[in-house]
Design an enzyme around this catalytic site. Structure first.
Site, short mmCIF file in Angstrom:
data_model
loop_
_atom_site.label_atom_id
_atom_site.label_comp_id
_atom_site.label_asym_id
_atom_site.label_seq_id
_atom_site.Cartn_x
_atom_site.Cartn_y
_atom_site.Cartn_z
N VAL A 34 33.88 25.67 -98.92
CA VAL A 34 35.07 26.28 -99.51
C VAL A 34 36.58 25.91 -98.81
O VAL A 34 37.88 26.05 -99.37
CB VAL A 34 34.94 27.46 -98.70
CG1 VAL A 34 36.00 28.94 -99.62
CG2 VAL A 34 33.01 28.50 -99.95
N LYS A 92 20.54 32.96 -101.52
CA LYS A 92 19.97 31.79 -103.13
C LYS A 92 18.27 31.18 -103.09
O LYS A 92 18.65 30.47 -103.25
CB LYS A 92 21.28 30.13 -102.26
CG LYS A 92 22.17 31.31 -102.02
CD LYS A 92 23.36 29.91 -101.55
CE LYS A 92 23.87 29.19 -103.12
NZ LYS A 92 25.22 28.19 -102.16
N HIS A 113 35.23 32.12 -96.86
CA HIS A 113 33.87 32.92 -96.80
C HIS A 113 33.55 33.45 -98.33
O HIS A 113 35.25 33.86 -98.53
CB HIS A 113 33.44 34.34 -96.75
CG HIS A 113 33.42 33.90 -94.77
ND1 HIS A 113 33.61 34.84 -94.16
CD2 HIS A 113 32.96 32.94 -94.23
CE1 HIS A 113 33.21 34.38 -92.84
NE2 HIS A 113 32.77 32.60 -92.88
N GLY A 149 19.43 37.57 -101.53
CA GLY A 149 20.21 36.87 -102.98
C GLY A 149 19.32 36.41 -104.01
O GLY A 149 18.58 35.61 -103.56
N ARG A 189 34.38 19.71 -99.80
CA ARG A 189 32.91 18.17 -99.27
C ARG A 189 32.57 18.93 -100.53
O ARG A 189 31.99 20.27 -99.98
CB ARG A 189 33.07 18.26 -97.83
CG ARG A 189 34.58 16.58 -97.15
CD ARG A 189 34.24 17.12 -95.92
NE ARG A 189 34.79 17.98 -95.01
CZ ARG A 189 34.51 18.22 -94.07
NH1 ARG A 189 33.60 17.34 -92.81
NH2 ARG A 189 34.24 19.81 -93.10
N ASP A 231 28.02 28.64 -93.99
CA ASP A 231 28.23 29.17 -95.89
C ASP A 231 26.67 29.75 -96.10
O ASP A 231 26.57 29.25 -97.33
CB ASP A 231 28.46 27.80 -95.79
CG ASP A 231 29.77 26.68 -95.91
OD1 ASP A 231 29.93 27.35 -95.67
OD2 ASP A 231 30.02 25.63 -95.90
P1 GDP Z 1 29.77 31.97 -95.87
O1 GDP Z 1 31.14 30.96 -95.27
O2 GDP Z 1 28.49 32.34 -95.54
O3 GDP Z 1 30.95 33.28 -96.10
O4 GDP Z 1 29.45 31.61 -97.46
P2 GDP Z 1 30.19 30.41 -98.75
O5 GDP Z 1 31.14 31.11 -99.10
O6 GDP Z 1 31.29 28.95 -97.69
O7 GDP Z 1 29.09 29.80 -99.27
C1 GDP Z 1 28.37 30.70 -99.58
C2 GDP Z 1 27.98 30.06 -101.36
O8 GDP Z 1 27.27 30.56 -102.35
C3 GDP Z 1 29.60 31.35 -102.56
O9 GDP Z 1 30.22 30.32 -103.50
C4 GDP Z 1 28.05 32.58 -102.62
O10 GDP Z 1 28.95 32.78 -104.02
C5 GDP Z 1 27.43 31.95 -102.83
N1 GDP Z 1 26.01 32.90 -102.77
C6 GDP Z 1 26.01 33.88 -101.76
N2 GDP Z 1 25.10 34.00 -102.49
C7 GDP Z 1 24.10 33.68 -103.02
C8 GDP Z 1 22.82 34.35 -103.63
O11 GDP Z 1 21.97 35.02 -102.89
N3 GDP Z 1 22.51 33.23 -104.84
C9 GDP Z 1 24.04 32.50 -105.36
N4 GDP Z 1 23.44 31.60 -106.49
N5 GDP Z 1 24.77 32.28 -105.07
C10 GDP Z 1 24.49 32.66 -103.55
P1 IMO Z 2 31.29 29.38 -92.83
O1 IMO Z 2 32.09 30.49 -91.70
C1 IMO Z 2 30.27 25.07 -92.85
C2 IMO Z 2 32.19 22.92 -89.52
C3 IMO Z 2 32.45 21.55 -90.33
C4 IMO Z 2 32.43 20.49 -88.99
C5 IMO Z 2 31.96 21.03 -87.59
C6 IMO Z 2 33.32 21.03 -86.81
O2 IMO Z 2 32.24 28.83 -93.58
O3 IMO Z 2 30.37 29.36 -92.61
P2 IMO Z 2 35.70 22.67 -86.97
O4 IMO Z 2 37.22 22.33 -88.17
O5 IMO Z 2 35.30 23.95 -86.69
O6 IMO Z 2 36.08 22.13 -85.41
O7 IMO Z 2 34.26 21.96 -87.61
O8 IMO Z 2 32.25 22.43 -88.06
N1 IMO Z 2 32.27 24.08 -89.71
C7 IMO Z 2 31.63 24.20 -90.86
N2 IMO Z 2 30.58 24.14 -91.55
N3 IMO Z 2 31.37 26.43 -92.33
C8 IMO Z 2 32.07 26.74 -91.94
O9 IMO Z 2 32.45 28.27 -91.60
C9 IMO Z 2 32.69 25.95 -90.71
N4 IMO Z 2 32.86 25.67 -89.60
C10 IMO Z 2 33.14 24.97 -89.43
O10 IMO Z 2 32.46 21.27 -91.10
O11 IMO Z 2 31.20 19.30 -88.75
MG MG Z 3 31.54 29.35 -96.01
#
Ligand code: GDP
Ligand code: IMO
Ligand code: MG
Length: 456
Positions: free
Chosen positions: A330, A362, A70, A444, A334, A42
């Site tokens: 996402v 962020k 994502h 970011g 949680r 994330d």
């Molecule tokens: P990923 O799984 O790595 O693609 O990341 P996620 O989408 O799960 O979580 C990143 C969150 O941070 C998302 O809600 C994005 O919209 C948000 N985000 C990403 N870059 C920035 C930033 O530079 N600033 C802020 N405020 N939010 C950001």
């Molecule tokens: P993105 O691509 C955050 C974590 C789960 C759990 C552990 C194992 O959005 O960054 P799983 O279902 O893979 O067997 O769970 O890994 N986990 C993530 N946490 N972002 C993810 O993906 C994750 N993919 C798995 O929360 O702790």
């Molecule tokens: Mg994510």
């Protein structure tokens, strides 16, 4: 008896290689650019991929499944992708789901339907699926849940998986009982028999497991026809992409370095290689075709689920990061655990991945803090340890050594270039960059595409 060796053999060794061999040597092909999570997930990979996808021809997923979530924000519309590569919004771009990904077909179509309602169009002309990718069945997801219950009962804690069936599916892959997309594309009777055998195996292990196998097979038969036009031999697809005319190819990592099955905080990890090796094995491409490797890190740290987290802040700072950063998973909804940036893990992730640059996301979330800490080393019994502990009990015991920086107390969300950032924020970024020894290419300051300061 002849040894098979001839006195003339050495001549062939000194002969120059043929023109075809020389051509092949000079044409190693296009390189792929890789985006990888450098923490516990994330970090904002989706956003970085979206930024690069606008000028890419192909965007690939190489591992993980719909455990990933994502987020991409375009024209104030928020999309979330789980199995679809985030590049799917870019109309010029082909999206490829590689052999290393595990695919839950109902999940894939749910995601497509949801994004179609938000305006996603023409995806069927832009999506390619590897025939070697493994299938996640509904019963894999049910088993994921049962295993969590079992862990809780036996060990007093579970992993906190996403319950998307990731662990059970990769386990089937490794124990050679898994079924792949190519099996679904072939004889359906044979496929059904193997699915039923697998269900039987699981039911002997988990007597409580209830599976309506006929209804699952019926649904899969329909999905099979919907994906048939998209399925390709992934090795040939990638070879053509690499060796055809110049193309920009992007790989979207899912999950992250500290969740990697080999290098993460085992056993609180996912079940695939989320580090750079997973790109080669998950797509079927040679290491020589890996180009830039971008590591994505937040300006602080978060983690979903259970497991060690040395810089976690179980206090007002952690709460502020959680609420200001909207740190909610996402995929599972949680709350994410939050803490200071940990440079020990970023250096470790760099040792494994060889980042050529970093995207630090962020930064804007830190805007209101009076002071900001950064973890720079781990200590045990007051002594610095020069490595990232493999053993979880040891990792849980480390004491973190911090550097403290004054907060900049200025809104950075409107900053669009380096000079727009307050000097204290610049200092923070430069410190991180120098400490990891990798240039920071983007910073970011908000969710949308334009909120990404490009440094070079
Ligand atoms: P990923 O799984 O790595 O693609 O990341 P996620 O989408 O799960 O979580 C990143 C969150 O941070 C998302 O809600 C994005 O919209 C948000 N985000 C990403 N870059 C920035 C930033 O530079 N600033 C802020 N405020 N939010 C950001
Ligand atoms: P993105 O691509 C955050 C974590 C789960 C759990 C552990 C194992 O959005 O960054 P799983 O279902 O893979 O067997 O769970 O890994 N986990 C993530 N946490 N972002 C993810 O993906 C994750 N993919 C798995 O929360 O702790
Ligand atoms: Mg994510």
């Amino acid at each position: 008896m002849s040894s098979g060796w001839s006195a003339n053999d050495h001549k062939s060794y000194s002969n120059p290689p043929s023109a075809a061999v020389k051509r092949a040597r000079n044409d190693s092909g296009n390189k792929v650019t890789v985006v990888l999570g450098a923490q516990w997930g994330d970090e904002g990979k989706g956003k970085v991929v979206d930024l690069l996808a606008t000028e890419s021809d192909v965007v690939c997923r190489c591992q993980g499944g719909n455990n990933a979530g994502h987020t991409v924000v375009v024209d104030e519309k928020e999309y979330d992708f789980h199995l679809l590569p985030s590049g799917i919004i870019s109309t010029k771009c082909t999206s490829f789901i590689g052999n290393g990904v595990v695919i839950h077909l109902p999940g894939l179509f749910e995601e497509i339907d949801k994004n179609e309602k938000k305006g996603l169009k023409g995806w069927e002309k832009r999506l390619v699926i590897s025939d070697r990718a493994h299938i996640v069945f509904d019963f894999h997801q049910a088993v994921d849940g049962l295993q969590e219950v079992q862990r809780q009962a036996q060990e007093g804690q579970n992993i906190g998986t996403t319950k998307k069936g990731i662990g059970p599916t990769y386990s089937c892959k490794a124990s050679r009982t898994g079924l792949r997309i190519c099996d679904l594309m072939a004889d359906f009777n044979e496929f059904s028999t193997r699915v039923k055998n697998l269900v039987q195996q699981y039911q002997s292990m988990y007597p409580a497991l209830k599976v309506d196998v006929e209804s699952e097979l019926k649904k899969l038969k329909d999905y099979a026809e919907r994906i048939r036009p998209l399925v390709r031999d992934g090795v040939y697809f990638m070879y053509d992409a690499i060796h055809g005319p110049p193309k920009k190819i992007l790989v979207e990592g899912a999950n992250a370095a500290l969740l990697d099955i080999d290098f993460g905080t085992y056993p609180f990890v996912t079940s695939s290689n989320c580090t750079v090796g997973g790109v080669c094995t998950g797509l079927g491409i040679p290491p020589a075709n890996i180009g830039d490797v971008y590591g994505v890190s937040k300006a602080y740290t978060t983690r979903v689920g259970i497991g060690a987290f040395p810089t976690e802040q179980l206090n007002a700072v952690g709460e502020l990061l959680q609420t200001r950063g909207h740190e909610v998973g996402v995929t599972t909804g949680r709350k994410r655990r939050c803490g200071w940036l940990d440079l020990v893990i970023l250096k470790y992730a760099h040792m494994i991945n060889g980042f050529t640059a970093i995207a630090l996301t962020k930064l804007d979330i830190l805007d209101v803090l009076d002071e900001i800490k950064v973890g720079v080393a781990y200590k045990i019994n007051g002594k610095r340890i020069p490595y990232f502990p493999a053993n979880l009990e040891v990792l849980q015991k480390v004491e973190v050594e911090y550097e403290t920086f004054p907060g900049w107390k200025t809104d950075t969300s409107a900053a669009r270039k380096w000079n727009d950032l307050p000097p204290k924020a610049q200092n923070y970024i430069r410190f991180v960059e120098n400490h990891i020894g990798v240039p920071i290419k983007w910073v970011g300051v908000g969710k949308s595409r334009e909120c990404m300061i490009q440094m070079f």
